[in-house]
Design an enzyme around this catalytic site. Structure first.
Site, short mmCIF file in Angstrom:
data_model
loop_
_atom_site.label_atom_id
_atom_site.label_comp_id
_atom_site.label_asym_id
_atom_site.label_seq_id
_atom_site.Cartn_x
_atom_site.Cartn_y
_atom_site.Cartn_z
N LYS A 35 37.13 21.49 53.65
CA LYS A 35 36.33 21.24 52.44
C LYS A 35 36.51 22.40 51.46
CE LYS A 35 32.14 23.35 54.39
NZ LYS A 35 30.70 23.16 54.68
N TYR A 256 31.42 51.01 32.90
CA TYR A 256 30.23 50.58 32.18
C TYR A 256 28.96 51.09 32.85
CZ TYR A 256 33.06 47.27 29.49
OH TYR A 256 33.97 46.69 28.65
#
Length: 365
Positions: A35, A256
């Protein structure tokens, strides 16, 4: 020249892990669960490694068509069954087995006109509380299916909620046994965690086991046990290269938010990999990474296209140095995907499935 990031899929490792699953549950047949496009690996890329499976288990008809197109003529199981009545026609044409987990799906079968009776897995909700009939309603659902000429064979299945956790599986096994007592048909209850931890128990392995994450080299019970503890091999490697080097001094910050501050002189490498590639943004300073096969750590915040690594353990590394974000490095060193996932507050399953479309993928044994 393209960015140097690359994902590599290893079908031989997939095959190794399939055989490991077989050893864990002797005498049981194995559903290879593919899946979510084989947990992000690509069904077509891992198919050769899974040819020895007894069947393929997946979610939707499109995936089933892809497996048939690869030449597979054995059993294919739709784990969630059909989503609307017209799906039953394609199930018949492709020769699919499918789960039945609700009254509507039984109604659709009853109204379906077919010359090819269906093979179904009647699903019990034994405690997961997602799909399936409760133990109290299970036998009546079985009787309804058994009365339909459209149904050829009924097998019984359930799914464990805590096979890798402290609550365990005993209460669900007991509920399943009580509700299915004396019913004919095959049984399937064990997922990856159950087959590794309890596959030696004949009451758990039964006729079929569903091998999912175990096929892809991730430990279902990490961090209690590592993939290597289960003799599982990594099936996906995400690698890139250093594209820049900076020499920091005490007080310099990285990335950042300036979340990392150097305490003294420090060499860092800038890697062409970021959260837009599927690397988890929540991996903060200290997440393990391999540079030229040597373990080191990430530094600062992961950005969209780049991240930084500490070059202290590999002072000779510079531009072009190999960086293994997870998987197997060129020198054979392994960084388990589960370790990276844990650092990012998630699980290996999610990292595999989240590999970004912009990352090139190759197959290599």
């Amino acid at each position: 020249m393209p960015r140097p990031i690359l994902a590599t899929i290893h079908p031989a490792a997939v095959h190794h892990n399939l055989e490991r699953a077989r050893r864990a549950a002797p005498d049981a047949r194995v559903w290879a669960v593919v899946k979510a496009n084989a947990y992000g690996h690509g069904i077509e890329r891992v198919f050769e490694g899974l040819r020895a499976a007894d069947g393929f288990a997946l979610l939707d008809l499109a995936e089933a068509e892809r497996v048939r197109a690869l030449g597979w003529r054995g059993p294919i199981l739709l784990l969630e069954g059909v989503f609307e009545p017209r799906d039953l026609e394609l199930c018949s044409r492709l020769g699919l087995w499918h789960a039945v987990h609700c009254d509507a799906q039984i109604d659709w079968l009853a109204a379906h006109k077919t010359q090819v009776p269906h093979r179904v897995f009647l699903k019990m909700n034994s405690g997961m509380n997602r799909l399936g009939f409760t133990p109290e309603r299970y036998r009546s659902a079985w009787a309804r299916l058994n009365a339909l000429p459209q149904v050829d064979e009924i097998s019984c299945m359930t799914h464990f909620s805590d096979a890798d956790g402290p609550r365990g599986i005993a209460h669900q096994v007991q509920a399943f046994q009580a509700a299915t007592q004396d019913l004919p048909g095959e049984r399937c209850i064990a997922n990856s965690a159950a087959l590794l931890r309890h596959g030696g128990d004949a009451q758990v392995r039964l006729d079929w086991v569903r091998a999912g994450i175990v096929l892809y080299g991730s430990a279902p019970d990490h961090p209690e046990r590592r993939a290597a503890d289960w003799d599982l091999q990594p099936t996906m490697t995400l690698a890139s290269r250093i594209i820049g080097v900076q020499q920091l001094q005490a007080g310099d910050t990285v990335g950042y938010g300036s979340r990392f501050t150097a305490q003294g002189p420090l060499g860092i490498g800038i890697v062409a990999c970021g959260y837009a590639d599927g690397y988890p943004r929540h991996c903060d300073t200290g997440t393990p990474v391999l540079v030229n096969g040597v373990r080191t750590r990430t530094i600062g915040r992961v950005s969209m296209d780049m991240l930084a690594v500490d070059l202290t353990p590999v002072p000779g590394a510079g531009l072009g140095a190999e960086v293994t974000l997870w998987g197997r490095a060129a020198n054979g060193a392994v960084l388990p995907i589960d370790e990276v996932a844990q650092a990012g507050g998630t699980i290996g399953y999610e990292l595999m499935c989240a590999l970004a479309p912009r990352v090139p993928v190759v197959v290599q044994d």
